[in-house]
Write an enzyme that holds these catalytic residues in place. Structure first.
Site, PDB file in Angstrom:
ATOM      1  CE1 TYR A 227       5.415  -4.385 -13.437  1.00 33.92           C
ATOM      2  CE2 TYR A 227       5.001  -2.458 -12.202  1.00 33.92           C
ATOM      3  CZ  TYR A 227       5.405  -2.921 -13.233  1.00 33.92           C
ATOM      4  OH  TYR A 227       6.202  -2.262 -13.988  1.00 33.92           O
TER       5      TYR A 227
ATOM      6  NE  ARG B 103       1.915  16.212 -18.738  1.00 38.00           N
ATOM      7  CZ  ARG B 103       1.749  17.733 -19.515  1.00 38.00           C
ATOM      8  NH1 ARG B 103       2.591  18.491 -19.563  1.00 38.00           N
ATOM      9  NH2 ARG B 103       0.543  17.643 -20.151  1.00 38.00           N
TER      10      ARG B 103
ATOM     11  CB  ALA C 187       7.248  11.180 -12.276  1.00 37.75           C
TER      12      ALA C 187
END
Ligand code: ADP
Ligand code: SF4
Length: 686
Positions: free
Chosen positions: A176, A298, A320
């Site tokens: 971004y 993870r 997440a």
């Protein structure tokens, strides 16, 4: 149960600037497919995470201005004061359980085609939108634009504070805008924001300072930052510049949330990336900064989490996906209920549905995304409403989840399975290349069922209608799965068999998983577009067979682009030497060669091949269901009040859909009829 002292370290409070997290469990910002359009859905989902014990719960990417619009992908907004109320709803829910609420302020830059707002996106230079295929370009920012951007960011930070957030992000990664400013390759500016490292870091530094100045007395300021540069490749890590940048900014923010440049590795599927895979990239960060560091990997194993902290790699165990698969992961570790943890399987179905622009769902956690609209909770379920006994036929993901959730409600359940082991398609597919972690779908449910005195499972028990009618159950649930079509019929034309597909050298995925002896060369025809064609091609190639992959689509496993697997899969199969035929359908097989027809020109060509593997669609195994339903009198006589079918035997789909179907059946057992619409709709009210 009491917590094992080994895990005490995970429950230590950690100070982040002016705020303190109650423990080290940190739900990093992650997409939800909900965004500003669904504030209630979103707030209820994040609330469940806070309830489950996460010390910090963050938003998804939260746009600071209308020139950063990612429509049709759902994102949060803090564009104006009207947005504060929706964000406050979420922050309040998170605070209700003593967690900190974080907001990831975001400016997309040239990535964004701004399809909704039609505003012009701003970036370091005027460039084509990367990661999208829209034929639009951004505008190069001049000094006035940079000043404006700083004001937008500051205003959004002030709104975030007003909404009640405790942690405000400066988001400087994931390609971004801010990562483009930091980048040696992308930032070609010749003013004081480009060129030297100091110049490229300038805007990020200014935003950190602006944010601290605006809200730093009440909110911590976090920076999301990539630990490596674009030069990393498999086996090599390019981080020289990142180290220098970190050294320049070292203790300026209150927290570093660290990830890596390659998104498909950072949140790679378990086919390609295993637990704690970012350790080698991230391990230097804590040596440079004295501020707390959060990072993902993870993490589902409590031991791995402890090691990450003890080894001095992370202060916060970021998550997440593990928080999606099990919002109660921290609480389960705290209580020592390890066998209750629903471990993420790394299938990336959550991400896939965000990438489809709709609320996320999860293979392991069928309640994900349903917290508000259906009122589902990942751990609680209403008690049974009758003493009905229930027979579930078929122990695939649908049948197992139905039996587990019905058992949790207190019903007496009998689960029968024709095979020698439970798990249905998952038991078979988890032996295919890269899919071993999918077994967790079975393991979690098997362990739960095992501990339920009111649920019995019988393996090696193929039931017929006669059996079922002779038993004494009140209700019957059929979850007998599906099988792959053998006739080569494709999705976009009437289901007509391909000539020659009755040949015994034509194999389905079921045949391959049952151990069929395939001779090469093999033509693999994929009209399914997900993983099955690719993993079978890989299996054949690693067995030494020459494989031609034929698909009506433009690439291998086209749908797997949503799970971030497509590029990796195509790279892997090309490197293995696959012959690729895209935009082609299979129109005939004579035992020695297959006829391919171009879907555009209808021109044909022939390929020499000994065998075909056809991966098209599946047919429900619904004969048992139909047989039972065809004789209401017999059902009545045997006292059966209802026969339901769930999962692939109703409509073949992904594993997540089968688990969801099983869960829903259990929730709705004995529930009053909810009418035509079984969930609450969240919509803009007029
Ligand atoms: P789903 O994804 O819908 O759960 P699966 O194909 O994974 O479907 O699982 C269906 C399971 O049902 C398989 O394990 C299969 O062996 C089992 N099954 C099919 N027919 C019968 C039957 N008549 N009796 C018992 N088990 C059956
Ligand atoms: Fe994990 Fe798959 Fe659930 Fe995502 S959908 S959280 S990857 S199990």
């Amino acid at each position: 149960m009491k917590r094992d002292p080994i895990f005490d370290i995970l429950f230590e409070p950690v100070k982040i600037g002016p705020v303190t997290a109650k423990n080290r469990f940190y739900q990093v910002p992650h997409c939800t497919g909900m965004g500003y359009m669904m504030p209630k859905t979103l707030a209820a989902m994040r609330e469940v995470k806070a309830e489950g014990g996460w010390g910090v719960v963050c938003t998804e990417y939260c746009s600071i201005h209308a020139t950063s619009d990612d429509t049709p992908f759902p994102y949060a907004t803090l564009w104006d004061n009207e947005d504060i109320k929706a964000q406050a709803l979420m922050a309040d829910k998170i605070h209700g359980y003593g967690a900190l609420a974080g907001v990831q302020l975001w400016y997309g830059g040239g990535h964004m085609p701004n399809l909704l707002t039609r505003e012009i996106s701003l970036d370091t230079a005027s460039s084509m939108s990367r990661g999208r295929i829209d034929p639009v370009q951004s505008q190069a920012m001049d000094k006035a634009d940079i000043r404006r951007l700083r004001r937008w960011h500051r205003d959004a930070a002030l709104r975030a504070m007003q909404a009640g957030f405790d942690i405000v992000y400066v988001y400087a990664t994931h390609d971004y805008l801010l990562s483009n400013f930091l980048s040696r390759e992308w930032n070609q500016r010749i003013d004081e924001y480009g060129g030297s490292l100091e110049n490229r870091v300038r805007l990020v530094r200014e935003l950190i300072e602006d944010t601290k100045e605006a809200v730093g007395h009440r909110c911590a300021v976090a920076v999301r930052f990539s630990a490596d540069g674009a030069g990393s490749a498999n086996g090599t890590i390019d981080n020289a510049e990142q180290r220098d940048m970190l050294e320049m900014l070292t203790d300026l923010p209150d927290l570093w949330d660290i990830n890596i440049t390659d998104y498909s590795r950072e949140m790679g599927s378990s086919r390609y990336v295993k637990e704690a895979a970012l350790e080698a990239y991230v391990s230097y960060v804590k040596k440079i900064t004295g501020k707390p560091v959060a990072g993902v990997g993870r993490f589902t194993s409590p031991d791995t989490m402890v090691m990450q902290v003890k080894k001095g790699i992370l202060d916060f165990v970021g998550a997440a996906r593990p928080s999606i698969a099990d919002p109660f992961l921290p609480q389960k570790i705290e209580k020592g209920c390890f066998e209750d943890i629903r471990e993420c399987i790394g299938c990336n179905i959550c991400y896939a549905y965000d990438a489809r622009g709709v609320p996320i769902r999860c293979t392991q956690n069928p309640t994900m995304g349903e917290e508000w609209r259906r009122g589902w909770h990942p751990e609680k379920i209403p008690e049974k409403q009758s003493d009905d006994t229930i027979l579930v036929v078929g122990a695939g993901p649908a049948g197992m989840e139905a039996a587990r959730a019905l058992g949790q409600r207190g019903y007496r359940v009998t689960l029968t399975e024709a095979a020698m082991e439970p798990g249905g398609r998952v038991a078979l597919e988890s032996h295919l290349p890269g899919l071993a972690e999918w077994r967790r779908v079975i393991e979690y449910r098997d362990q739960q069922i095992e501990r339920m005195p009111n649920v019995e499972m019988y393996l090696n028990s193929r039931l017929t209608a006669k059996h079922i009618l002779s038993f004494d159950f009140d209700r019957v649930v059929i979850a007998t799965g599906s099988h792959w079509r053998r006739d080569g019929a494709i999705r976009w034309s009437p289901p007509l068999p391909v000539s020659g597909f009755d040949n015994e050298q034509v194999f389905t995925p079921d045949d391959i998983m049952a151990g069929a002896d395939v001779s090469g060369p093999v033509a693999l025809f994929d009209d399914d577009y997900y993983y099955m064609g690719a993993v079978l091609a890989e299996k054949m190639m690693t067995a030494g067979l020459k494989v031609s992959y034929i698909t009506t689509e433009a690439m291998i496993g086209a749908w797997s682009r949503y799970t971030e697997e497509q590029e990796r899969t195509q790279t892997r199969l090309l490197n293995l030497g696959i012959n690729l035929f895209t935009g082609k359908t299979v129109t005939g097989f004579d035992g020695d060669s297959v006829e391919l027809t171009c879907v555009y020109t209808e021109k044909t060509l022939r390929l020499s091949t000994s065998s075909i593997i056809t991966v098209t669609s599946r047919q429900p195994n619904d004969a048992l269901y139909r047989q039972l339903c065809s004789d209401p009198e017999a059902l009545n006589k045997s006292g059966i009040k209802s026969v339901d079918r769930i999962g692939d035997c109703r409509a073949p789909g992904i594993i997540a859909a089968a688990v969801y179907a099983g869960h829903r059946l259990a929730r709705e057992m004995d529930a009053p009829d909810s009418g035509d619409l079984s969930f609450r709709r969240e919509r803009v009210t007029v």
